[in-house]
Write a protein that holds these residues in place. Sequence first.
Motif, PDB file in Angstrom:
ATOM      1  N   SER B  90      76.286  61.065  64.666  1.00  0.00           N
ATOM      2  CA  SER B  90      76.414  61.414  66.070  1.00  0.00           C
ATOM      3  C   SER B  90      77.286  60.373  66.760  1.00  0.00           C
ATOM      4  CB  SER B  90      75.042  61.446  66.732  1.00  0.00           C
ATOM      5  OG  SER B  90      74.511  60.133  66.790  1.00  0.00           O
ATOM      6  N   GLN B  92      76.416  58.697  69.137  1.00  0.00           N
ATOM      7  CA  GLN B  92      75.538  57.552  69.351  1.00  0.00           C
ATOM      8  C   GLN B  92      75.481  56.663  68.109  1.00  0.00           C
ATOM      9  OE1 GLN B  92      74.001  56.896  72.377  1.00  0.00           O
ATOM     10  NE2 GLN B  92      73.717  54.919  71.374  1.00  0.00           N
ATOM     11  N   ASP B  93      75.452  57.276  66.938  1.00  0.00           N
ATOM     12  CA  ASP B  93      75.464  56.493  65.705  1.00  0.00           C
ATOM     13  C   ASP B  93      76.696  55.596  65.662  1.00  0.00           C
ATOM     14  OD1 ASP B  93      73.099  57.469  64.608  1.00  0.00           O
ATOM     15  OD2 ASP B  93      74.097  59.188  63.678  1.00  0.00           O
ATOM     16  N   ASP B  96      76.325  52.805  68.131  1.00  0.00           N
ATOM     17  CA  ASP B  96      75.386  51.796  67.629  1.00  0.00           C
ATOM     18  C   ASP B  96      76.012  50.969  66.508  1.00  0.00           C
ATOM     19  OD1 ASP B  96      73.550  52.672  69.408  1.00  0.00           O
ATOM     20  OD2 ASP B  96      72.354  53.813  67.977  1.00  0.00           O
ATOM     21  N   SER B  97      76.783  51.615  65.675  1.00  0.00           N
ATOM     22  CA  SER B  97      77.422  50.886  64.574  1.00  0.00           C
ATOM     23  C   SER B  97      78.379  49.834  65.112  1.00  0.00           C
ATOM     24  CB  SER B  97      78.193  51.844  63.662  1.00  0.00           C
ATOM     25  OG  SER B  97      77.320  52.797  63.109  1.00  0.00           O
ATOM     26  N   GLU B  99      78.191  48.426  68.077  1.00  0.00           N
ATOM     27  CA  GLU B  99      77.371  47.379  68.694  1.00  0.00           C
ATOM     28  C   GLU B  99      76.821  46.441  67.614  1.00  0.00           C
ATOM     29  OE1 GLU B  99      77.127  47.380  72.010  1.00  0.00           O
ATOM     30  OE2 GLU B  99      75.887  45.578  72.149  1.00  0.00           O
ATOM     31  N   LEU B 100      76.422  47.055  66.531  1.00  0.00           N
ATOM     32  CA  LEU B 100      75.886  46.298  65.412  1.00  0.00           C
ATOM     33  C   LEU B 100      76.945  45.353  64.849  1.00  0.00           C
ATOM     34  CD1 LEU B 100      73.311  46.153  63.778  1.00  0.00           C
ATOM     35  CD2 LEU B 100      74.117  48.054  62.398  1.00  0.00           C
ATOM     36  N   THR B 103      77.472  42.511  67.185  1.00  0.00           N
ATOM     37  CA  THR B 103      76.375  41.546  67.136  1.00  0.00           C
ATOM     38  C   THR B 103      76.495  40.639  65.917  1.00  0.00           C
ATOM     39  OG1 THR B 103      74.937  43.118  68.254  1.00  0.00           O
ATOM     40  CG2 THR B 103      73.882  41.304  67.098  1.00  0.00           C
ATOM     41  N   VAL B 176      77.851  46.875  57.164  1.00  0.00           N
ATOM     42  CA  VAL B 176      78.078  47.649  58.382  1.00  0.00           C
ATOM     43  C   VAL B 176      79.464  48.275  58.355  1.00  0.00           C
ATOM     44  CG1 VAL B 176      78.255  47.529  60.884  1.00  0.00           C
ATOM     45  CG2 VAL B 176      76.539  46.183  59.709  1.00  0.00           C
ATOM     46  N   ARG B 232      83.285  45.753  71.897  1.00  0.00           N
ATOM     47  CA  ARG B 232      83.087  46.834  72.868  1.00  0.00           C
ATOM     48  C   ARG B 232      84.385  47.518  73.238  1.00  0.00           C
ATOM     49  NH1 ARG B 232      78.772  43.261  75.334  1.00  0.00           N
ATOM     50  NH2 ARG B 232      76.996  43.886  74.046  1.00  0.00           N
TER      51      ARG B 232
END
Lengths: 262, 262
Positions: B90, B92-93, B96-97, B99-100, B103, B176, B232
């Motif tokens: 998605s 969102q996935d 998130d990836s 963002e991961l 991080t 990742v 980002r």
Amino acid sequence: MAEAALPESAAEASRPREDRGHSQSVRAQLALRELLLSGEIAPGSRLSELAIVERIGVSRTPVRAALTMLAEEGLVEPIPSGGFAARAFSEQDVRDSIELRGTLEGLAARLAAERGIGALAAQTLRDLLARLDEVVAGPLGAPDVFERYIALNAEWHRQVTGLAGSRVVERQIERVMALPFASPSAFVMAQAQTEEARRILTLAQDQHHAVVEAILQREGARAEALMREHSRLAGRNLANAARSRQAMAQVPGGALIRLRPA
Amino acid sequence: MAEAALPESAAEASRPREDRGHSQSVRAQLALRELLLSGEIAPGSRLSELAIVERIGVSRTPVRAALTMLAEEGLVEPIPSGGFAARAFSEQDVRDSIELRGTLEGLAARLAAERGIGALAAQTLRDLLARLDEVVAGPLGAPDVFERYIALNAEWHRQVTGLAGSRVVERQIERVMALPFASPSAFVMAQAQTEEARRILTLAQDQHHAVVEAILQREGARAEALMREHSRLAGRNLANAARSRQAMAQVPGGALIRLRPA
DNA sequence: TATCTTCCTGTTGTATACAGAATGAACACA
DNA sequence: TGTGTTCATTCTGTATACAACAGGAAGATA
């Protein structure tokens, strides 16, 4: 092999309980992991597939599957010329793994705070906190107290990482925790014997409360920072445990850790 | 099978160049990944081992090995009743990836800053920055400019993650980035066509400079924050690319992303 | 005695056969 | 027409055979 010829039920019945219902591959993986974590297979040594076959009684195919899985987990590493070797970890590796877990759990906590959690999840967290409170406040001498703490603690951490609502993040955290000494409860048993035990549990539990509060109040940065700091408690415990061989023996996977390597 | 009977050299010569020297398992893994990323195998569909065998011409054993590897990477997921299915992601996935990655790269940058890097590594970073400067400042219309940028950018990110000096962290970042749309250069090609391209590249390159400066000056927190913010940029690019099917086609693994799922 | 070569053993990577399980189609029946 | 059942097909999980390869020991030669 002989066992394969047995009727299914007989073969199942003759197996250790924990192995029931699993495929041969999973069985091999569990057995092999056990052998590695206990140190029965020396870190650094080559893992001959045939030797493993004889040892755990499944054929090469599932053993091979187990080996590649364990390689992904990091417990085993591929040898350039083929095959795998049991991996050894330095104290720095352990430290980094803990920092890594802290960072990822921090991310999860922040996301949970930023995205918000439902009423049900909030209640689950509060319940867990209450049960942990009981354990921490109660007599530490009672039997299984630390086992109980470990179970609840693990559940709390699982909850928080789940609350991020991100499969991707959750998966990644699982990966890190595949290294047993990186788990949130890795050093609890090692500390259990010391007189500092109560102090450390109290600190940890206070952080648990603070993290939940931060998540509920949507304070992402605070939740993240707290979660990171929380993981560093494990780092401190590592430093303590590293001083005593006996303490290290209480740490899951402690046999894989080479203290003060050259 | 027929091919296996051929003398080694002939079999090697008849194979695509990129596959030379690899084992069948690696070959299968590369071929399968290609099929998945290109979308030739539809996300969500089951992956029949036999079908793959026919398609890439190696036997079931290496195909199976490739599937478990890809499952670890996350491109494929196990079906409860057995076997694997191509995974869909998605929006969102993807978010998130990214963002991961941010991080984890942030962690790496912080560690690099805190632990310090050698003179040699510092020079390598400066060289990379200089070469990136050239590309970003030069004419963007020239052929292969973006390919060049992607290569240098990937190298810069690899360097930074390596500077942390932690195998554990490096491994995790690799994991990742196995999801191709999480890579630092994933959205460069999608942006290449837009008029914003120069602006975005300029911003990214400024962040590169700032991160290096922070690392060299041992400013851990700053390095971390910058690296996160840097990732980002990819998130922003995703938001843009998501608006156009054509742009998504430029993103590696874009075919796996289900936009606005129900 | 040191070194190079040869050969042998053990090991992995790969292909394939087989059994049990799952999936879907065809069919009977309400 | 809808639904439940049976059966055949397909698939995966596992075991095993085979070939190429690596590593090391033994022997030959300088």
